[in-house]
Write an enzyme that holds these catalytic residues in place. Structure first.
Site, PDB file in Angstrom:
ATOM      1  N   GLY A 232      25.128 -27.602   3.151  1.00  0.00           N
ATOM      2  CA  GLY A 232      23.743 -28.084   2.424  1.00  0.00           C
ATOM      3  C   GLY A 232      22.835 -28.679   3.771  1.00  0.00           C
ATOM      4  O   GLY A 232      23.042 -28.324   4.932  1.00  0.00           O
ATOM      5  N   SER A 233      21.822 -29.319   3.084  1.00  0.00           N
ATOM      6  CA  SER A 233      21.102 -30.039   4.302  1.00  0.00           C
ATOM      7  C   SER A 233      21.546 -31.231   4.891  1.00  0.00           C
ATOM      8  O   SER A 233      22.542 -31.915   4.298  1.00  0.00           O
ATOM      9  CB  SER A 233      19.762 -30.373   3.627  1.00  0.00           C
ATOM     10  OG  SER A 233      20.103 -31.424   2.503  1.00  0.00           O
ATOM     11  N   GLU A 252      29.046 -28.420   6.585  1.00  0.00           N
ATOM     12  CA  GLU A 252      28.143 -27.231   7.232  1.00  0.00           C
ATOM     13  C   GLU A 252      26.611 -27.359   6.694  1.00  0.00           C
ATOM     14  O   GLU A 252      26.189 -27.230   5.870  1.00  0.00           O
ATOM     15  CB  GLU A 252      28.751 -26.044   6.702  1.00  0.00           C
ATOM     16  CG  GLU A 252      30.107 -25.754   6.938  1.00  0.00           C
ATOM     17  CD  GLU A 252      30.485 -25.147   8.492  1.00  0.00           C
ATOM     18  OE1 GLU A 252      29.849 -24.809   8.973  1.00  0.00           O
ATOM     19  OE2 GLU A 252      31.826 -25.438   8.627  1.00  0.00           O
ATOM     20  N   LEU A 253      25.907 -27.725   8.042  1.00  0.00           N
ATOM     21  CA  LEU A 253      24.365 -28.116   7.671  1.00  0.00           C
ATOM     22  C   LEU A 253      23.516 -27.299   8.410  1.00  0.00           C
ATOM     23  O   LEU A 253      23.789 -25.893   8.290  1.00  0.00           O
ATOM     24  CB  LEU A 253      24.332 -29.555   8.257  1.00  0.00           C
ATOM     25  CG  LEU A 253      25.114 -30.570   7.895  1.00  0.00           C
ATOM     26  CD1 LEU A 253      25.169 -31.719   8.443  1.00  0.00           C
ATOM     27  CD2 LEU A 253      25.521 -30.564   6.185  1.00  0.00           C
ATOM     28  N   CYS A 286      21.475 -20.123   6.580  1.00  0.00           N
ATOM     29  CA  CYS A 286      21.636 -21.125   7.556  1.00  0.00           C
ATOM     30  C   CYS A 286      21.472 -20.963   9.042  1.00  0.00           C
ATOM     31  O   CYS A 286      20.927 -21.462  10.041  1.00  0.00           O
ATOM     32  CB  CYS A 286      22.913 -21.862   7.438  1.00  0.00           C
ATOM     33  SG  CYS A 286      24.303 -20.624   7.314  1.00  0.00           S
TER      34      CYS A 286
HETATM   35  P1  NAP Z   1      20.976 -29.309  -0.389  1.00  0.00           P
HETATM   36  O1  NAP Z   1      19.894 -29.605  -1.305  1.00  0.00           O
HETATM   37  O2  NAP Z   1      21.543 -30.265   0.639  1.00  0.00           O
HETATM   38  O3  NAP Z   1      21.871 -29.095  -1.757  1.00  0.00           O
HETATM   39  C1  NAP Z   1      23.434 -28.585  -1.490  1.00  0.00           C
HETATM   40  C2  NAP Z   1      24.120 -29.420  -2.257  1.00  0.00           C
HETATM   41  O4  NAP Z   1      24.349 -30.757  -2.313  1.00  0.00           O
HETATM   42  C3  NAP Z   1      23.809 -29.012  -3.930  1.00  0.00           C
HETATM   43  O5  NAP Z   1      24.856 -28.679  -4.622  1.00  0.00           O
HETATM   44  C4  NAP Z   1      23.156 -30.538  -4.168  1.00  0.00           C
HETATM   45  O6  NAP Z   1      23.093 -30.449  -5.777  1.00  0.00           O
HETATM   46  C5  NAP Z   1      24.272 -31.161  -3.460  1.00  0.00           C
HETATM   47  N1  NAP Z   1      23.540 -32.832  -3.526  1.00  0.00           N
HETATM   48  C6  NAP Z   1      22.270 -33.248  -3.408  1.00  0.00           C
HETATM   49  N2  NAP Z   1      22.193 -34.581  -3.360  1.00  0.00           N
HETATM   50  C7  NAP Z   1      23.592 -34.995  -3.413  1.00  0.00           C
HETATM   51  C8  NAP Z   1      24.158 -36.215  -3.430  1.00  0.00           C
HETATM   52  N3  NAP Z   1      23.378 -37.416  -3.031  1.00  0.00           N
HETATM   53  N4  NAP Z   1      25.433 -36.354  -3.040  1.00  0.00           N
HETATM   54  C9  NAP Z   1      26.398 -35.084  -3.407  1.00  0.00           C
HETATM   55  N5  NAP Z   1      25.840 -33.835  -3.365  1.00  0.00           N
HETATM   56  C10 NAP Z   1      24.587 -33.890  -3.530  1.00  0.00           C
HETATM   57  O7  NAP Z   1      20.869 -27.959   0.202  1.00  0.00           O
HETATM   58  P2  NAP Z   1      20.135 -26.597  -0.328  1.00  0.00           P
HETATM   59  O8  NAP Z   1      18.963 -26.813  -0.483  1.00  0.00           O
HETATM   60  O9  NAP Z   1      21.019 -26.147  -1.597  1.00  0.00           O
HETATM   61  O10 NAP Z   1      20.696 -25.510   0.732  1.00  0.00           O
HETATM   62  C11 NAP Z   1      19.827 -25.533   1.954  1.00  0.00           C
HETATM   63  C12 NAP Z   1      20.607 -26.096   3.291  1.00  0.00           C
HETATM   64  O11 NAP Z   1      21.970 -25.727   3.289  1.00  0.00           O
HETATM   65  C13 NAP Z   1      19.762 -25.904   4.317  1.00  0.00           C
HETATM   66  O12 NAP Z   1      19.899 -27.132   5.030  1.00  0.00           O
HETATM   67  C14 NAP Z   1      20.948 -24.733   4.969  1.00  0.00           C
HETATM   68  O13 NAP Z   1      20.895 -24.761   6.554  1.00  0.00           O
HETATM   69  C15 NAP Z   1      22.072 -25.431   4.702  1.00  0.00           C
HETATM   70  N6  NAP Z   1      22.982 -24.464   4.741  1.00  0.00           N
HETATM   71  C16 NAP Z   1      24.063 -24.445   5.952  1.00  0.00           C
HETATM   72  C17 NAP Z   1      25.055 -23.401   5.990  1.00  0.00           C
HETATM   73  C18 NAP Z   1      26.083 -23.485   7.158  1.00  0.00           C
HETATM   74  O14 NAP Z   1      27.099 -22.810   7.052  1.00  0.00           O
HETATM   75  N7  NAP Z   1      25.930 -24.234   8.149  1.00  0.00           N
HETATM   76  C19 NAP Z   1      25.256 -22.439   5.107  1.00  0.00           C
HETATM   77  C20 NAP Z   1      24.248 -22.167   4.224  1.00  0.00           C
HETATM   78  C21 NAP Z   1      23.318 -23.375   3.724  1.00  0.00           C
HETATM   79  P3  NAP Z   1      21.433 -30.123  -6.528  1.00  0.00           P
HETATM   80  O15 NAP Z   1      21.483 -28.723  -6.316  1.00  0.00           O
HETATM   81  O16 NAP Z   1      21.656 -30.852  -7.702  1.00  0.00           O
HETATM   82  O17 NAP Z   1      20.419 -30.876  -5.449  1.00  0.00           O
END
Ligand code: NAP
Length: 478
Positions: A232-233, A252-253, A286
């Site tokens: 995630g982010s 993995e960010l 990502c």
């Molecule tokens: P995100 O907002 O960070 O959410 C990822 C996950 O974390 C979701 O299930 C989210 O739940 C959860 N989350 C949110 N707040 C949390 C907390 N306080 N504690 C624990 N978990 C929490 O990311 P996204 O918008 O879904 O995805 C986009 C991001 O993912 C981008 O930055 C992208 O680059 C990254 N990404 C990286 C890769 C890699 O392999 N490097 C691959 C794919 C994506 P909610 O949905 O309920 O908010």
């Protein structure tokens, strides 16, 4: 499965568990309600951890061939139900159906690789007599399951990024609690159904949907959980690392991946790949291609051809066979993208193509001569926006690429192998692709980043290392 107005309970201990709250899930494309989804409380999370705890010893004692058989069967059932799976992804994530099918095909591969790797988890022997006092001792290592794994996943690859966590966890003999992104719960519940049919022991896979700040937070802080694997982010990733204390953590960010295009290369060939890399799934990947640095001798030709190729892309309904670009995941992301494009244009960037809004669809947008301090260059754009800047050498481009807080993957197109290998040495990333875009991944390769792109590696063999513990055994023959 018909995703129209289904009601989804939590999946805990091999059964469906009702909770107090359910939230509507809307299509990102047409904002129609497609499901009612359970929103777990902290007490529900506690129940999931208890169920996983019960499955822990069962999985720990299960022989590798049986764990592999479950994973193989998940792959087979998913393959049989692949069209259904692709439609779920298209509905909840607005991923165009042709890309959704591609994701499902890769997910099948990921579970197959996990099944194969389950049979190859071994250790090494260590020559203790290399140290005085170590004589007549036999030493070897084994790998043991780490314990309960919390898998927290993003919206953008709701089947395959889940597979990159569930697959290696089960392969290594660990129960998993999966917390999918709020926008993509249906893919996770679909997997639970398949895993049950594949013979997963009750509690081996639990799916707990709800808010990140409630469900994710409760999982990360629970002392019974031994590893957190998160995609995630960076903002959430940093918070997780702080809250996880001494648990193992894989992150993995994000990224603002780039490619360098040297003079002398086949521009037509590069442009075809680069347009795919920039706009697949609306740039919400990502390793999306966000920054392109082109040698001055081919810059004008590159922009002309890139723009022409971009304008071939079709906007539309994610379920339509011809659609290349559909809606972004949320209205807020459209608004944010518009703000970022405006900022770049105000700072002097040229608009070569795109920047029109149709509902929640942003047409693929090409910006040129972009100020490196604007957000479309230095932040993660995660939208169908790409920038193309002119450079006088690959060396200059490498400096721009490294001027980033991220470091996931980078690409370099060049006919000069020496130039390419110098770039390999200098680029600050987890993976370099010579003569390809950074937007390339097959599922067994080591994958992950440095800087704010994360820590640890996925790719089944590497993820299994992260989700297991090494134990040393010494037999004293003295
Ligand atoms: P995100 O907002 O960070 O959410 C990822 C996950 O974390 C979701 O299930 C989210 O739940 C959860 N989350 C949110 N707040 C949390 C907390 N306080 N504690 C624990 N978990 C929490 O990311 P996204 O918008 O879904 O995805 C986009 C991001 O993912 C981008 O930055 C992208 O680059 C990254 N990404 C990286 C890769 C890699 O392999 N490097 C691959 C794919 C994506 P909610 O949905 O309920 O908010």
């Amino acid at each position: 499965m018909n995703t129209t107005l289904v009601k989804k309970d939590l999946y805990i201990g091999g059964g469906h568990v009702a909770t107090n709250d359910y939230v509507p899930l809307y299509s990102p494309y047409n904002q129609m309600k497609i499901a009612e989804v359970a929103e777990a409380s902290r007490a529900d999370v506690d129940q999931a951890v208890e169920a996983a705890e019960k499955a822990r010893l069962i999985l720990r004692k299960m022989p590798a061939h049986k764990r592999a058989a479950i994973l193989e069967k998940i792959a087979r059932i998913l393959d049989e139900r692949s069209e259904e799976a692709a439609k779920i992804i298209a509905s909840e994530a607005a991923k165009p159906i042709k890309f959704a099918r591609g994701e499902v095909a890769r997910t099948v591969q990921t579970y197959k690789f996990a099944a194969e790797e389950a049979k190859r988890i071994g250790g090494e022997t260590i020559p203790l007599d290399a140290a005085p006092g170590g004589e007549n001792r036999i030493a070897y290592t084994i790998r043991e399951p780490v314990g309960i794994v919390a898998a927290i996943t993003p919206f953008n690859f709701p089947m395959n990024l889940v597979a990159h966590k569930v697959g290696p966890s089960i392969a290594a003999g660990n129960p998993v609690i999966l917390k999918p992104a709020e926008q993509t719960p249906l893919s996770a519940y679909f997997l639970a159904e398949i895993a049950e049919d594949a013979g997963m022991p009750a509690g081996g896979l639990n799916v707990v949907t709800g808010k990140g700040e409630t469900v994710g937070d409760a999982l990360v802080k629970d002392p019974r959980i031994k590893a957190v694997t998160f995609t995630g982010s960076p903002e959430v990733g940093k918070l997780i690392r702080r809250n996880a204390e001494l648990k193992k953590v894989t992150l993995e960010l994000g990224s603002n991946s780039g490619v360098i295009v040297d003079q002398g290369v086949d521009v037509d060939k590069v442009v075809k790949r680069a347009v795919q890399g920039a706009f697949a799934f609306q740039g919400q990947v990502c390793i999306s291609l966000q920054r392109i640095y082109v040698h001055e001798n081919i810059y004008e030709e590159f922009i002309k051809k890139f723009t022409a190729e971009t304008q071939q892309l079709r906007l539309g309904d994610p379920h339509d066979e011809d659609t290349d670009i559909s809606a972004m995941i949320s209205k807020d992301d459209v608004t944010r993208s518009v703000d970022w494009i405006e900022e770049a244009i105000k700072a002097g960037a040229g608009l070569a193509s795109g920047y029109s809004i149709h509902g929640h669809i942003l047409s693929p947008t090409v910006l040129v001569n972009v100020d490196p301090n604007t957000k479309v260059s230095c932040q993660e754009v995660f939208a169908p926006i790409v920038m193309i800047n002119k450079v006088s050498s690959v060396k200059e481009a490498v400096a721009y690429m490294n001027d980033s807080k991220y470091g996931l993957q980078a690409g370099v197109y060049t006919n000069d192998i020496g130039v390419g290998l110098d770039a390999v040495d200098e680029l600050e990333v987890g993976g370099v692709l010579i003569n390809d875009i950074p937007t390339f991944r097959v599922d067994h390769m080591p994958y992950g980043g440095i800087k704010e792109s994360g820590t640890g590696r996925e790719g089944l063999k590497y993820a299994i290392d992260e989700l297991s513990e090494m134990k040393l055994v010494i037999i004293n023959k003295n």
